[in-house]
Design an enzyme around this catalytic site. Structure first.
Site, PDB file in Angstrom:
ATOM      1  N   PHE A 260       0.869  -1.181   0.000  1.00  0.00           N
ATOM      2  CA  PHE A 260       0.000   0.000   0.000  1.00  0.00           C
ATOM      3  C   PHE A 260       0.901   1.224   0.000  1.00  0.00           C
ATOM      4  O   PHE A 260       1.726   1.387   0.908  1.00  0.00           O
ATOM      5  CB  PHE A 260      -0.880  -0.015   1.251  1.00  0.00           C
ATOM      6  CG  PHE A 260      -1.935   1.065   1.301  1.00  0.00           C
ATOM      7  CD1 PHE A 260      -3.261   0.774   1.013  1.00  0.00           C
ATOM      8  CD2 PHE A 260      -1.618   2.365   1.662  1.00  0.00           C
ATOM      9  CE1 PHE A 260      -4.246   1.747   1.071  1.00  0.00           C
ATOM     10  CE2 PHE A 260      -2.578   3.349   1.719  1.00  0.00           C
ATOM     11  CZ  PHE A 260      -3.902   3.043   1.431  1.00  0.00           C
TER      12      PHE A 260
ATOM     13  N   ILE B 100       1.258   5.607  -1.318  1.00  0.00           N
ATOM     14  CA  ILE B 100       0.909   6.860  -1.963  1.00  0.00           C
ATOM     15  C   ILE B 100       2.224   7.583  -2.231  1.00  0.00           C
ATOM     16  O   ILE B 100       3.062   7.701  -1.326  1.00  0.00           O
ATOM     17  CB  ILE B 100       0.008   7.740  -1.071  1.00  0.00           C
ATOM     18  CG1 ILE B 100      -1.306   7.011  -0.746  1.00  0.00           C
ATOM     19  CG2 ILE B 100      -0.276   9.084  -1.741  1.00  0.00           C
ATOM     20  CD1 ILE B 100      -2.221   6.775  -1.921  1.00  0.00           C
TER      21      ILE B 100
ATOM     22  N   GLN C 128       1.260  12.788  -0.600  1.00  0.00           N
ATOM     23  CA  GLN C 128       1.113  12.405   0.808  1.00  0.00           C
ATOM     24  C   GLN C 128       0.660  13.585   1.666  1.00  0.00           C
ATOM     25  O   GLN C 128       0.803  14.734   1.295  1.00  0.00           O
ATOM     26  CB  GLN C 128       2.434  11.837   1.329  1.00  0.00           C
ATOM     27  CG  GLN C 128       2.783  10.488   0.721  1.00  0.00           C
ATOM     28  CD  GLN C 128       4.134   9.953   1.171  1.00  0.00           C
ATOM     29  OE1 GLN C 128       4.790  10.536   2.038  1.00  0.00           O
ATOM     30  NE2 GLN C 128       4.564   8.847   0.576  1.00  0.00           N
TER      31      GLN C 128
ATOM     32  N   GLY D 292      -4.659  13.190   2.577  1.00  0.00           N
ATOM     33  CA  GLY D 292      -5.832  12.335   2.757  1.00  0.00           C
ATOM     34  C   GLY D 292      -6.046  11.297   1.680  1.00  0.00           C
ATOM     35  O   GLY D 292      -7.049  10.569   1.711  1.00  0.00           O
ATOM     36  N   HIS D 293      -5.126  11.178   0.739  1.00  0.00           N
ATOM     37  CA  HIS D 293      -5.325  10.216  -0.349  1.00  0.00           C
ATOM     38  C   HIS D 293      -5.130   8.776   0.118  1.00  0.00           C
ATOM     39  O   HIS D 293      -5.753   7.854  -0.428  1.00  0.00           O
ATOM     40  CB  HIS D 293      -4.395  10.531  -1.511  1.00  0.00           C
ATOM     41  CG  HIS D 293      -4.657  11.870  -2.130  1.00  0.00           C
ATOM     42  ND1 HIS D 293      -5.857  12.184  -2.734  1.00  0.00           N
ATOM     43  CD2 HIS D 293      -3.892  12.993  -2.219  1.00  0.00           C
ATOM     44  CE1 HIS D 293      -5.810  13.432  -3.179  1.00  0.00           C
ATOM     45  NE2 HIS D 293      -4.633  13.940  -2.880  1.00  0.00           N
ATOM     46  N   GLY D 294      -4.282   8.564   1.121  1.00  0.00           N
ATOM     47  CA  GLY D 294      -4.135   7.215   1.675  1.00  0.00           C
ATOM     48  C   GLY D 294      -5.433   6.740   2.299  1.00  0.00           C
ATOM     49  O   GLY D 294      -5.860   5.597   2.096  1.00  0.00           O
ATOM     50  N   SER D 295      -6.089   7.618   3.058  1.00  0.00           N
ATOM     51  CA  SER D 295      -7.378   7.271   3.651  1.00  0.00           C
ATOM     52  C   SER D 295      -8.412   6.989   2.574  1.00  0.00           C
ATOM     53  O   SER D 295      -9.233   6.069   2.709  1.00  0.00           O
ATOM     54  CB  SER D 295      -7.861   8.410   4.555  1.00  0.00           C
ATOM     55  OG  SER D 295      -7.068   8.499   5.721  1.00  0.00           O
TER      56      SER D 295
ATOM     57  N   GLU E  94      -1.417  -7.487   5.796  1.00  0.00           N
ATOM     58  CA  GLU E  94      -0.178  -8.233   5.997  1.00  0.00           C
ATOM     59  C   GLU E  94       0.876  -7.360   6.656  1.00  0.00           C
ATOM     60  O   GLU E  94       1.321  -6.371   6.081  1.00  0.00           O
ATOM     61  CB  GLU E  94       0.352  -8.732   4.645  1.00  0.00           C
ATOM     62  CG  GLU E  94       1.698  -9.456   4.734  1.00  0.00           C
ATOM     63  CD  GLU E  94       2.253  -9.817   3.361  1.00  0.00           C
ATOM     64  OE1 GLU E  94       3.381 -10.340   3.312  1.00  0.00           O
ATOM     65  OE2 GLU E  94       1.570  -9.567   2.364  1.00  0.00           O
TER      66      GLU E  94
END
Length: 440
Positions: free
Chosen positions: A251, A253, A258, A261-264, A286
């Site tokens: 996972f 970004i 970064q 809020g794009h990870g959320s 994982e």
């Protein structure tokens, strides 16, 4: 010919690979003209290069070394160039930079910058995301940058707020063209995920979700172009009797996107995809890094807090509208905001296990993660003055910690075991308060 270096001069021929390697997401000129002045998508650096250049992350044999690895911002077609002021004569100790990096990127990368820029312009209009769109969201362009925004001239009406779309696409190895696309983007895993490695293309079950920025051109408002933001790899495991557990494996970004809020948003897209898929029993992760675990906790908590039915059943009828009020011991106290009576719902403490399992199954959250979220929510609502509730909560958390750490704890004598369990409990609660502080 340059003289061979002495041991005392070796340092000046050694470069930090993380600093020397510069990455860029290159846009066509008309797309660059659609950016705000402080949006920068070129000239950022990797976090790690040890998978490529070795554990020390050093490159030997060059002075003033600069390595450019540029990507077309949407198609991720690559351009490679090395610059330096001096180089030692070729030998076994002088690093072959291109030969080393070429092992990790697909063949066919550009070394002629003009030809690369022509390809960028071509791909800007022709490239479209691969796979099926599963999620989208929008942002005002003015929120995409950090610091003071400076607008540049535009063709769009000044009364129109610039809106930037973001779209998430789901793909598999069977998606036409995706295998080749993945080979261009997988390098980011090595550069930004500690311990990251390439996945095995021979394993057919891999799934992918890719996040793109969809940007309208100021010069041609009916033209939209796509730009790579980040992605995640997913792997399904069998879950009795006829479903799968979907595991988030990688996972990321990219740095220019970064802290916005794009990870959320990408995590939410994955979770919504899981909820909408009858064949998926639950979502797992994982070996999550600490930063990702925080992101997951925050988003899962917000999801539960926004679920009126869950909150009402868990903490009583006033929970969903209480604005975070604490559970009161005995009578409701007067003061700012509402309070909730202890034991008014299924959360207890202790929480009702059958009720928890039903919700966990419906929400498709892995067992340990769901238990942690429940413990955070109880802590949030619990009255510090309610000694009975405090004791029940402590026992509930310690019971889970004891089961989770059973093998380690059983190596200790009883007194050490109790002490270690108490220390772990206090550490967990402190971390819960930290996470809740970011959510509320």
């Amino acid at each position: 010919m340059t003289a061979s270096p002495t041991p005392t001069s070796a340092q000046q021929w050694t470069a930090d690979a993380n600093e020397a390697l510069s990455l860029s997401l290159v846009r066509a000129p008309e797309d660059k003209a659609s950016l705000w002045a402080r949006e920068v998508y070129e000239g950022f650096h990797p976090t790690f290069t040890y998978p490529i250049f070795g554990e020390e992350e050093k490159i030997y044999g060059y002075k003033d070394l600069s390595i450019d690895l540029k990507f077309a911002s949407g198609s991720l077609v690559q351009y490679f160039n090395v610059r330096y002021s001096e180089k030692l004569p070729s030998s076994s100790t002088v690093d072959d930079i291109e030969g080393t990096l070429a092992k990790f990127i697909p063949a066919g990368y550009y070394t002629d910058e003009q030809r690369f820029l022509e390809r960028v312009e071509e791909d800007a209009l022709n490239f479209k995301p691969l796979g099926q769109k599963i999620y989208s969201y929008t942002r005002s362009a003015t929120t995409l940058t950090k610091g003071k925004n400076v607008a540049i001239s535009q063709v769009l009406s000044p009364e129109d707020e610039e809106i930037v779309d973001f779209e998430v696409y789901h793909s598999t190895w069977q998606t036409p063209g995706f295998r080749e696309y993945h080979r261009r983007m997988q390098l980011f895993v090595l550069l930004y995920i500690e311990g990251g490695s390439y996945i095995n293309e021979a394993e057919d079950s891999w799934e992918f979700v890719v996040l793109y920025e969809k940007r309208r051109r100021r010069s041609s408002p009916d033209v939209f172009t796509y730009h790579f933001v980040g992605y995640s790899t997913l792997y399904p495991f069998y879950c009795f009797p006829e479903r799968v557990r979907l595991r988030i494996s990688q996972f990321l970004i990219l740095p220019p996107y970064q802290q916005d809020g794009h990870g959320s948003a990408l995590y939410t897209a994955i979770y919504q995809h899981v909820l909408a898929s009858p064949s998926i029993a639950e979502l797992t992760v994982e070996d999550p890094a600490e930063a990702f675990e925080d992101l997951r906790d925050r988003n899962d908590l917000k999801m539960l807090l926004a679920n009126d039915k869950f909150m009402r059943e868990g903490f009583g009828p006033e929970a969903a509208s209480s604005n975070g009020g604490k559970v009161a011991h005995g009578r409701a106290k007067r003061g700012k905001g509402r309070t909730m009576r202890a034991g008014a719902g299924k959360m207890g403490p202790p929480a009702e296990r059958g009720w928890l399992e039903k919700w966990r199954t419906d929400l498709k959250i892995a067992g340990r993660q769901f238990n942690r979220l429940i413990e955070m929510l109880i802590l949030k609502h619990m009255d510090p003055a309610d000694e009975r509730a405090q004791r029940a909560y402590r026992l509930q958390v310690k019971e889970r910690l004891y089961r989770f750490n059973y093998e380690i704890l059983m190596q200790l004598d009883k007194q050490e075991r109790q002490q270690k369990l108490e220390e772990t409990f206090q550490s967990v609660v402190a971390d819960y308060r930290r996470i809740l502080g970011h959510v509320l």
